[in-house]
Design a protein around this motif. Structure first.
Motif, PDB file in Angstrom:
ATOM      1  N   UNK A  29       1.030  -1.517  -0.089  1.00 42.75           N
ATOM      2  CA  UNK A  29      -0.395  -0.450   0.409  1.00 42.75           C
ATOM      3  C   UNK A  29       0.688   1.161   0.300  1.00 42.75           C
ATOM      4  N   UNK A  30       2.100   1.490   0.511  1.00 42.22           N
ATOM      5  CA  UNK A  30       2.972   2.661   1.328  1.00 42.22           C
ATOM      6  C   UNK A  30       3.592   2.693  -0.489  1.00 42.22           C
ATOM      7  N   UNK A  31       3.695   1.558  -1.757  1.00 44.12           N
ATOM      8  CA  UNK A  31       4.103   1.629  -3.075  1.00 44.12           C
ATOM      9  C   UNK A  31       3.616   2.468  -3.362  1.00 44.12           C
ATOM     10  N   UNK A  32       2.184   2.158  -3.562  1.00 43.27           N
ATOM     11  CA  UNK A  32       1.184   1.922  -4.345  1.00 43.27           C
ATOM     12  C   UNK A  32       0.783   4.016  -3.957  1.00 43.27           C
ATOM     13  N   UNK A  33       0.861   4.112  -2.734  1.00 45.01           N
ATOM     14  CA  UNK A  33       0.564   5.781  -2.932  1.00 45.01           C
ATOM     15  C   UNK A  33       2.118   6.682  -3.227  1.00 45.01           C
ATOM     16  N   UNK A  34       3.557   5.955  -3.103  1.00 42.65           N
ATOM     17  CA  UNK A  34       4.307   6.381  -3.143  1.00 42.65           C
ATOM     18  C   UNK A  34       3.924   6.511  -4.980  1.00 42.65           C
ATOM     19  N   UNK A  35       3.777   5.462  -5.946  1.00 44.74           N
ATOM     20  CA  UNK A  35       4.018   5.852  -6.848  1.00 44.74           C
ATOM     21  C   UNK A  35       2.779   7.092  -7.403  1.00 44.74           C
ATOM     22  N   UNK A  36       1.969   6.640  -7.362  1.00 43.55           N
ATOM     23  CA  UNK A  36       0.689   7.615  -7.180  1.00 43.55           C
ATOM     24  C   UNK A  36       1.604   8.908  -7.779  1.00 43.55           C
ATOM     25  N   UNK A  37       1.424   9.297  -6.226  1.00 43.96           N
ATOM     26  CA  UNK A  37       2.469  10.783  -5.921  1.00 43.96           C
ATOM     27  C   UNK A  37       3.541  11.129  -7.300  1.00 43.96           C
ATOM     28  N   UNK A  38       3.975   9.947  -7.503  1.00 48.02           N
ATOM     29  CA  UNK A  38       5.226  10.511  -8.325  1.00 48.02           C
ATOM     30  C   UNK A  38       4.506  11.061  -9.776  1.00 48.02           C
TER      31      UNK A  38
END
Length: 352
Positions: A29-38
């Protein structure tokens, strides 16, 4: 009995999201959030033109095919925000809307032009008359970030909802699971009771759907479905169609309406955005200060009078659909003429 309890538990968790997350999925979930923000960080500036059609507007207004027409241009650095807000329908082009306004927020001040009357005013950005909370909510949904750091972000259903603010501050609280949206496999992040986001990680971490809820009102929500993604600028995917469903209240007072946002044109990180860092004033424009002082910004009052005449011809070319509509349009026209006449009279007295 135990089987019944188990089935009820599964149904409950599917509806609320409770229990969907496992300890070993937190990193996912944390990695998913990071990629969306990128992906969202790639949008430095956006100029977008679109139309909004809402169900029931034709019956309510007595007009045929009514729509809202907006052009918004924003810069991530907060240097400016340009909003051209108007309405139209099958018998009236949005350019002839008597209440059309263009607002430019720049350098801590807001310039507001009423296009019909050619009257321009200035307001400080913190003025209550500016009503920042009434800025279009779809701005947040389409752009993803709120560009003006000196002003609080307008709230949607009681909260600031820009995707960057939401994910940056609430990621640790999100539940996580998978779900299909219109044939696309999505990963779902949920802030229970407040916000649910469907993310297509197989296609550039696009947001396919989002549902906002207001705490304390289970029946109230706004759901956005994003589709018709096209490459814009540096191959950045952008939705050209957004379907929305809004539900407010409960029981007999519950109101549900649907809308569609159709993007006419969009530019991302394009040099042409600079054209919206200023407002082009029509001929005969006057400035009305907060003190009541009136100043002519450019000449050609006669051209202004001609534009009013041309507008009147275009505005009344088609017969209104109802008496109420006709009366309302006539009153708006008279009000515009009166305001213009008073303003021009002040100009004449000031310059004689």
């Amino acid at each position: 009995m135990s089987l019944l309890v188990a089935l009820l538990f599964v149904a409950f968790t599917r509806q609320t999201g409770v229990g969907r997350i496992k300890s070993d999925e937190r990193g996912v979930a944390d990695q998913l959030v990071a990629n969306v923000l990128i992906e969202h960080s790639k949008k430095e500036a956006i100029t977008i033109e679109y139309k909004i059609m809402t169900s029931g507007m034709d019956k309510y207004s007595g007009l045929e095919s009514p729509y809202i027409k907006r052009l918004i241009s924003v810069d991530r650095s907060g240097e400016y925000l340009y909003l051209d807000n108007s309405h139209g329908h099958s018998d009236m082009d949005f350019r002839n809307d008597p209440v059309r306004k263009i607002t430019l927020i720049k350098d801590g001040s807001a310039t507001i032009l009423s296009t019909l009357n050619a009257i321009v005013m200035n307001e400080p950005v913190d003025s209550p008359r500016l009503k920042m909370n009434e800025f279009p909510p779809e701005l947040i949904m389409l752009v993803g970030w709120w560009p003006l750091e000196g002003l609080p972000e307008p709230k949607i259903m009681g909260k600031e909802r820009s995707i960057e603010r939401t994910l940056s501050h609430a990621a640790a609280k999100y539940a996580y699971w998978g779900e299909d949206v219109n044939g696309f496999e999505c990963e779902v992040l949920e802030l229970p009771g407040e916000d649910t986001i469907w993310i297509d990680k197989n296609n550039g971490y696009l947001i396919r759907k989002r549902e906002l809820r207001s705490l304390g009102s289970a029946d109230s929500f706004i759901r956005y479905e994003f589709s018709d993604f096209r490459p814009v600028g540096d191959n950045i995917a952008f939705p050209f169609l957004v379907k929305t469903v809004e539900s407010f209240g409960s029981g007999q007072s519950k109101v549900v309406q649907s809308s569609s946002i159709e993007v006419v044109d969009v530019k991302i990180n394009d040099d042409s955005k600079s054209t919206h860092r200023k407002i082009v004033y029509p001929r005969g424009t006057i400035h009305v200060a907060q003190s009541g002082e009136v100043k002519l910004l450019n000449d050609s009052e006669r051209e202004f009078a001609k534009s009013m005449l041309n507008w009147s011809k275009a505005y009344f070319a088609a017969s209104p659909k109802s008496i109420n509509s006709s009366l309302l349009r006539f009153l708006i026209f008279i009000l515009g003429c009166v305001v213009s006449a008073i303003s021009l009279n002040k100009i004449s007295s000031d310059y004689t």
